[in-house]
Design a protein around this motif. Structure first.
Motif, PDB file in Angstrom:
ATOM      1  N   PRO A  20       0.981  -1.219   0.136  1.00 47.71           N
ATOM      2  CA  PRO A  20       0.198   0.386  -0.003  1.00 47.71           C
ATOM      3  C   PRO A  20       0.379   1.185  -0.036  1.00 47.71           C
ATOM      4  CG  PRO A  20      -0.950  -1.778   2.318  1.00 47.71           C
ATOM      5  CD  PRO A  20       0.623  -2.353   1.140  1.00 47.71           C
ATOM      6  N   GLU A  24       0.399   5.399  -1.232  1.00 49.70           N
ATOM      7  CA  GLU A  24       0.141   6.299  -0.605  1.00 49.70           C
ATOM      8  C   GLU A  24       1.594   7.328  -0.853  1.00 49.70           C
ATOM      9  OE1 GLU A  24       0.406   4.413   3.286  1.00 49.70           O
ATOM     10  OE2 GLU A  24      -1.539   2.987   2.923  1.00 49.70           O
ATOM     11  N   GLU A  27       0.673   9.466  -4.107  1.00 51.30           N
ATOM     12  CA  GLU A  27      -0.267  10.284  -4.192  1.00 51.30           C
ATOM     13  C   GLU A  27       0.205  11.497  -2.468  1.00 51.30           C
ATOM     14  OE1 GLU A  27      -4.990  10.602  -2.762  1.00 51.30           O
ATOM     15  OE2 GLU A  27      -3.737   8.603  -2.844  1.00 51.30           O
ATOM     16  N   PRO A  33      -3.664  10.111  -7.450  1.00 51.74           N
ATOM     17  CA  PRO A  33      -3.440   8.609  -7.017  1.00 51.74           C
ATOM     18  C   PRO A  33      -2.533   8.081  -8.391  1.00 51.74           C
ATOM     19  CG  PRO A  33      -5.765   9.771  -7.457  1.00 51.74           C
ATOM     20  CD  PRO A  33      -4.915  11.494  -6.913  1.00 51.74           C
ATOM     21  N   GLU A  36      -6.523   4.291  -9.669  1.00 49.56           N
ATOM     22  CA  GLU A  36      -8.066   4.203  -9.851  1.00 49.56           C
ATOM     23  C   GLU A  36      -8.206   3.769  -9.212  1.00 49.56           C
ATOM     24  OE1 GLU A  36      -9.867   7.355 -10.992  1.00 49.56           O
ATOM     25  OE2 GLU A  36      -8.249   7.472 -11.841  1.00 49.56           O
ATOM     26  N   PRO A  37      -9.103   3.615  -7.952  1.00 50.15           N
ATOM     27  CA  PRO A  37      -9.755   3.057  -6.430  1.00 50.15           C
ATOM     28  C   PRO A  37      -9.892   1.573  -7.621  1.00 50.15           C
ATOM     29  CG  PRO A  37     -10.804   5.295  -6.458  1.00 50.15           C
ATOM     30  CD  PRO A  37     -10.120   4.956  -7.858  1.00 50.15           C
ATOM     31  N   SER A  38     -10.687   0.427  -7.016  1.00 52.16           N
ATOM     32  CA  SER A  38     -11.163  -0.842  -7.548  1.00 52.16           C
ATOM     33  C   SER A  38     -11.950  -1.839  -6.418  1.00 52.16           C
ATOM     34  CB  SER A  38      -9.594  -1.714  -7.618  1.00 52.16           C
ATOM     35  OG  SER A  38      -9.883  -3.264  -8.247  1.00 52.16           O
ATOM     36  N   GLY A  41      -9.210  -3.527  -4.208  1.00 51.05           N
ATOM     37  CA  GLY A  41      -7.994  -3.161  -2.859  1.00 51.05           C
ATOM     38  C   GLY A  41      -7.726  -2.840  -3.357  1.00 51.05           C
ATOM     39  N   ILE A  42      -6.544  -1.955  -3.176  1.00 46.41           N
ATOM     40  CA  ILE A  42      -5.451  -1.317  -3.716  1.00 46.41           C
ATOM     41  C   ILE A  42      -4.712  -2.255  -4.442  1.00 46.41           C
ATOM     42  CG2 ILE A  42      -4.102  -1.358  -1.646  1.00 46.41           C
ATOM     43  CD1 ILE A  42      -3.714   1.088  -4.454  1.00 46.41           C
ATOM     44  N   ALA A  45      -5.760  -3.193  -7.745  1.00 45.96           N
ATOM     45  CA  ALA A  45      -5.589  -1.565  -8.582  1.00 45.96           C
ATOM     46  C   ALA A  45      -4.351  -1.671  -8.808  1.00 45.96           C
ATOM     47  CB  ALA A  45      -5.857  -0.437  -7.748  1.00 45.96           C
TER      48      ALA A  45
END
Length: 160
Positions: A20, A24, A27, A33, A36-38, A41-42, A45
């Motif tokens: 993650p 993180e 960003e 970002p 894109e969000p999925s 989860g990360i 993505a």
């Protein structure tokens, strides 16, 4: 479980708690970002991102600990072969000084834009990359966990 699922699992295990942090820290430094969000989860993505994402650790001679599906396909390599590989081996030998220059810039800046470079697939094919980003994997306490890079524009310089 398919071989591609096994590769994703291998990369997630290799990255561990650093996974993650790839998104993180990008960003935090870029102000936008990385992916894109999925719904998955990360992890999902990052794995299925349309750009190449690669990260290496903090060893004296850094080793790859994460590469997403796009990276494995581009570098023509499997997850087990990529995990632990010396990260400088991804760069064309005569141009490794450019990679060193970027790493030196990251000592002063947490995010660096790289206009171009040449990387090497496991088959020996050369890959020209354009407009890449490299960034430090720093947790919120400032502890370094390595460096990551991403790019979505590339072209093969050698025939298949």
């Amino acid at each position: 479980m398919s071989a591609k699922d096994d590769e994703r699992t291998a990369m997630e295990i290799s990255a561990g708690s650093r996974l993650p942090l790839i998104a993180e820290s990008f960003e935090r430094f870029a102000g936008r970002p990385l992916v894109e969000p999925s719904p998955g989860g990360i992890e999902e993505a990052l794995w299925f991102a349309p750009c190449v994402i690669i990260a290496h650790g903090t060893e004296p001679v850094p080793r790859i600990f994460y590469a997403n599906r796009a990276a494995l396909d581009l570098y023509e390599i499997t997850a087990p072969a990529f995990i632990g590989m010396l990260s400088h081996l991804c760069a064309e030998p005569v141009r490794r000084h450019e990679r060193t220059h970027v790493l030196n810039q990251l000592k002063r800046h947490n995010l660096v834009e790289v206009n171009s470079g040449v990387r090497i697939a496991s088959s020996g094919r050369r890959i020209a990359i354009e407009l890449a980003h490299a960034w430090n994997l720093l947790d919120k306490e400032g502890q370094s966990h390595g460096v990551a890079a991403c790019y979505q524009n590339w072209r093969h310089l050698d025939p298949a």
